[in-house]
Scaffold this motif. Structure first.
Motif, PDB file in Angstrom:
ATOM      1  N   GLY A  62      11.256 106.301  17.397  1.00 50.18           N
ATOM      2  CA  GLY A  62      10.092 106.780  18.130  1.00 50.18           C
ATOM      3  C   GLY A  62      10.384 106.889  19.609  1.00 50.18           C
ATOM      4  O   GLY A  62      11.549 106.888  20.033  1.00 50.18           O
ATOM      5  N   ILE A  63       9.310 106.981  20.388  1.00 52.65           N
ATOM      6  CA  ILE A  63       9.466 107.022  21.842  1.00 52.65           C
ATOM      7  C   ILE A  63       8.595 105.976  22.529  1.00 52.65           C
ATOM      8  O   ILE A  63       8.733 105.722  23.715  1.00 52.65           O
ATOM      9  CB  ILE A  63       9.127 108.421  22.399  1.00 52.65           C
ATOM     10  N   ASP A  64       7.695 105.385  21.763  1.00 57.07           N
ATOM     11  CA  ASP A  64       6.799 104.385  22.325  1.00 57.07           C
ATOM     12  C   ASP A  64       6.129 103.667  21.161  1.00 57.07           C
ATOM     13  O   ASP A  64       6.252 104.085  19.999  1.00 57.07           O
ATOM     14  CB  ASP A  64       5.746 105.053  23.218  1.00 57.07           C
ATOM     15  N   ILE A 103      15.129 111.192  12.729  1.00 57.13           N
ATOM     16  CA  ILE A 103      13.774 111.730  12.625  1.00 57.13           C
ATOM     17  C   ILE A 103      12.921 110.994  13.648  1.00 57.13           C
ATOM     18  O   ILE A 103      12.467 109.874  13.398  1.00 57.13           O
ATOM     19  CB  ILE A 103      13.183 111.549  11.211  1.00 57.13           C
ATOM     20  N   PRO A 104      12.704 111.577  14.835  1.00 57.99           N
ATOM     21  CA  PRO A 104      11.822 110.938  15.810  1.00 57.99           C
ATOM     22  C   PRO A 104      10.359 111.123  15.441  1.00 57.99           C
ATOM     23  O   PRO A 104       9.951 112.171  14.944  1.00 57.99           O
ATOM     24  CB  PRO A 104      12.154 111.672  17.119  1.00 57.99           C
ATOM     25  N   VAL A 105       9.570 110.095  15.707  1.00 53.04           N
ATOM     26  CA  VAL A 105       8.134 110.118  15.429  1.00 53.04           C
ATOM     27  C   VAL A 105       7.384 109.986  16.756  1.00 53.04           C
ATOM     28  O   VAL A 105       7.692 109.103  17.562  1.00 53.04           O
ATOM     29  CB  VAL A 105       7.725 108.979  14.472  1.00 53.04           C
ATOM     30  N   VAL A 106       6.415 110.858  16.964  1.00 53.25           N
ATOM     31  CA  VAL A 106       5.602 110.856  18.175  1.00 53.25           C
ATOM     32  C   VAL A 106       4.167 110.526  17.797  1.00 53.25           C
ATOM     33  O   VAL A 106       3.600 111.151  16.889  1.00 53.25           O
ATOM     34  CB  VAL A 106       5.667 112.234  18.881  1.00 53.25           C
ATOM     35  N   GLY A 107       3.567 109.555  18.463  1.00 49.72           N
ATOM     36  CA  GLY A 107       2.174 109.197  18.196  1.00 49.72           C
ATOM     37  C   GLY A 107       1.225 110.107  18.967  1.00 49.72           C
ATOM     38  O   GLY A 107       1.417 110.351  20.162  1.00 49.72           O
ATOM     39  N   VAL A 124       4.357 104.918   8.246  1.00 45.45           N
ATOM     40  CA  VAL A 124       4.019 105.963   7.268  1.00 45.45           C
ATOM     41  C   VAL A 124       5.244 106.830   7.006  1.00 45.45           C
ATOM     42  O   VAL A 124       5.561 107.177   5.865  1.00 45.45           O
ATOM     43  CB  VAL A 124       2.855 106.829   7.786  1.00 45.45           C
ATOM     44  N   VAL A 125       5.952 107.192   8.067  1.00 43.03           N
ATOM     45  CA  VAL A 125       7.134 108.046   7.935  1.00 43.03           C
ATOM     46  C   VAL A 125       8.278 107.277   7.292  1.00 43.03           C
ATOM     47  O   VAL A 125       8.987 107.803   6.418  1.00 43.03           O
ATOM     48  CB  VAL A 125       7.547 108.599   9.308  1.00 43.03           C
TER      49      VAL A 125
END
Length: 705
Positions: free
Chosen positions: A9-11, A134-138, A18-19
């Motif tokens: 992620g980034i934060d 796989i980056p995840v962004v909220g 979930v991912v």
């Protein structure tokens, strides 16, 4: 070829679990041995790994899952530098990578750490591991444009650090903004961008989690009630009439322990389903009298009542800071999470980009995954006549949360709703029908009377017959109001399938109705037939069972290689029983020369290559049979149960074959997962019940009576 996938992620607050859960689901569909590695952990055991271990039956030693804790990492980096920290992580990662076909790496969580530039650390670790990212962004609480910009920036950050970014996931966006955000991300970044909306049920803590956080005592309730999600909080202070109007579905009622009127009123409303609540939380450490608690327990059995020591203000402050967490104790949240992931992520596209190494092995878990995926690919409606049965309702919840099929449940509607409410189950937009009061009962009676007129059935008699849930459900299938039916958890096999024999009847190309079991062994799936319906089929019927079983196997991805079983192999034996099998084998060959078949053949020669090489050298079936046809029910039923119990195989079935439309029977000891699998099989059968027949007409979907 990619051997690991790094979800990062980034934060904090991106709902990345979930991912991570969704990617694990994808990987276990493709390969047998999936390892897990988390470079940094706050504490062990890690709750997400415990969920993955329980759900996917992981045998990995927990000691190998974690690189190190944050404190150790912070000290190591401060004393010996980042290179030493990364080198240590790489060494520990390869301990896992050497043992597994693919590794799912769970990135750092950006929460309460002393490590500088955590994003760069994740990127470097991914590169050193040789992992795709796989980056995840909220996106919670952000505008569509802000989410777009942050997703682009996240892609540039990881790609700019040399990462192999295979997809982006923007998670927890406002549901009303989801389509707009997806449109904004269509052109850039140059990888697929999946946009997943927020779901209140995932963020909602369970009643059990609330109790643990507050140090509350469980006064009333069972495990099922404690597992309910608290979707809202309603604080009691008003008089009862005004208070009842403030209740919302799934809310947790918070009231001082001396307000017995609000406790009883809330539970009475729950019992009536207006609305169903998650439970009651009493403050001030007070508990109503024994008489009130006895009444409460009778009003809403299983509904939790908890007592917390703090006052209402302190309790409210703590409640609003709580958030639901995915862990091994919240399997229903996991189903919700997977349902979201599978609905909003193109899983086939992502799996291709992951490029996990494929395998010829088919484990029980792989078979179940593919079964649900196949059912979901062309969604159908299945009617469940046993709508008040708890196991059926739990299975319905799984099916709905995973988006496997649409459901119709039969039974007294108020009773279905009350039972579901007591179990904390949300049936969503499922269709609920009481055959006794349905407007369809008159027309169904006329149709059934016409079908059975030759047996002297009048409309008056038929009117009583069709009020039976199995007859009503079968008529729904016959009339195109449902695509298939599953029953039998509390009904006998005869009660389940007799209506199908009378109303739906056999396909034109089927001589009889028969059954198969999918026997999921450790590394392959075999098809056994007939183990449930025909006691002593003759040669003609045995041939029909074999042909139907081959078609069923092929429909579910099992390449049919048919073994016609006997106590003799080849020409070594004679007698009536062997001759029947020999004749049936010849009939199959004459009718379907395209099918690979061997018979008569003994079980060991059918499945064990070394035995086959001795008894039937050169056979293209012996030693590698996938469809095993037993000569009679006695042999078939005992064999499947022996293999199930002795070899630890998972038996999925019986699956009925030969009917014009799919109806399937459950064992009365069926577990929730058995029901889920059988409903999914029924949905798949309904997608194309006869390869030669026209495709299903979508206008035949169910409508409310």
């Amino acid at each position: 070829m990619t051997r690991s996938v790094y979800v990062t992620g980034i934060d904090r607050g991106d709902g990345r679990q979930v991912v991570e859960l969704g990617v694990m689901e994808l990987l276990t569909r493709q390969v047998d041995r999936v390892g897990v590695f988390r470079p940094l952990v706050h504490h062990s055991p890690d709750r997400l790994f415990e969920l993955l271990r329980a759900r996917y039956r992981l045998s990995q030693d927990p000691a190998t899952v974690y690189g190190m804790d944050y404190q150790e990492a912070s000290v190591l980096q401060a004393e010996r530098g980042s290179d030493e920290l990364v080198a240590t992580m790489v060494d520990r990662f390869h301990v896992v990578a050497r043992e597994y076909d693919v590794v799912l790496v769970l990135g750092t969580d950006f929460a309460d750490t002393q490590l500088p530039d955590e994003l760069s650390l994740n990127a470097r670790l991914a590169n050193e591991f040789g992992a795709s990212v796989i980056p995840v962004v909220g996106g919670r609480g952000q505008s569509a444009e802000s989410v777009r910009a942050e997703t682009h920036n996240a892609y540039r950050a990881y790609a700019g650090l040399g990462c192999d970014v295979i997809a982006m996931v923007t998670n927890r966006v406002a549901r009303e903004d989801r389509d707009e955000i997806a449109g904004l991300l269509t052109a850039k970044p140059p990888v697929p961008c999946y946009v997943v909306p927020d779901d209140p049920a995932l963020a909602a803590p369970t009643v059990s989690q609330i109790g643990q956080a507050l140090g509350a005592k469980v006064v009333l309730g069972d495990d099922s009630g404690l597992a309910r999600d608290a979707l809202d909080f309603v604080f009691g202070g008003a008089m009862l009439p005004n208070f009842l109007s403030a209740l919302t579905p799934g809310c947790l009622v918070v009231t001082p322990g001396d307000r017995a009127d609000l406790v009883v009123g809330s539970l009475a409303a729950h019992s009536a389903g207006t609305p169903p609540i998650a439970g009651v939380l009493l403050t001030l450490g007070e508990v109503p009298s024994d008489g009130v608690l006895t009444l409460a327990a009778r009003l809403a059995p299983g509904t939790p009542v908890l007592s917390a020591p703090g006052n209402s203000f302190v309790t409210a402050t703590e409640l609003f800071s709580l958030e639901g967490k995915l862990n091994a104790a919240t399997p229903r949240k996991a189903e919700t999470a997977l349902g979201l992931f599978e609905r909003y992520v193109d899983t086939n596209e992502l799996l291709e980009r992951v490029s996990a190494p494929s395998t010829d092995r088919v484990t029980p878990m792989m078979f179940e995954h593919k079964l649900l995926e196949q059912a979901r690919s062309d969604r159908r409606r299945v009617v469940l006549p046993e709508g008040t049965e708890e196991r059926v309702l739990h299975a319905a919840e799984v099916l709905l949360r995973r988006g496997v099929c649409d459901l119709t449940l039969l039974g007294p509607v108020d009773r279905i709703r009350k039972t579901a409410a007591d179990l904390g189950i949300d049936l969503g937009d499922s269709q609920l029908i009481d055959p006794a009061t349905s407007g369809l009962r008159d027309s169904f009676a006329e149709k059934y009377a016409a079908l059975r007129a030759h047996k002297g059935v009048t409309v008056e008699l038929a009117y009583d017959v069709v009020s039976d849930v199995n007859y009503f459900g079968t008529l729904m299938v016959q009339e195109g109001l449902a695509d298939g039916m599953v029953s039998g958890s509390v009904h006998s096999t005869a009660a389940t399938i007799r209506p199908a024999f009378e109303i739906i009847k056999t396909k034109p190309d089927a001589a009889i109705v028969s059954s198969v079991f999918f026997m999921c062994l450790a590394d392959k799936v075999l098809v056994y037939g007939d183990c449930a319906v025909n006691p002593d089929p003759n040669a003609e019927q045995l041939a029909d069972i074999a042909i139907q079983a081959a078609a069923t196997a092929e429909q579910f991805g099992v390449e049919p290689r048919i073994a016609m079983l006997s106590y003799s192999t080849g020409t070594s034996g004679s007698g009536a029983d062997v001759d029947k099998v020999r004749e049936a084998t010849a009939l199959v060959r004459s009718r379907r020369p395209d099918l690979r078949i061997e018979g008569p053949i003994q079980y060991d020669a059918a499945v064990e290559p070394s035995v086959a090489a001795t008894k039937l050298p050169g056979s293209e079936v012996a030693g590698q049979a996938s469809v095993l046809i037993f000569p009679d029910l006695n042999t078939g039923n005992n064999t499947y149960k022996a293999v199930q119990r002795s070899a630890g195989a998972i038996a999925v079935g019986p699956v009925l074959q030969g009917l014009r439309k799919p109806v399937n029977d459950l064992s009365r000891g069926a577990l929730v997962q058995d029901i889920v699998n059988t409903v999914a099989i029924t949905a798949v059968q309904a997608q194309n019940p006869n390869p030669a027949a026209p495709a299903h007409n979508p206008t035949e979907k169910a409508t409310a009576p």
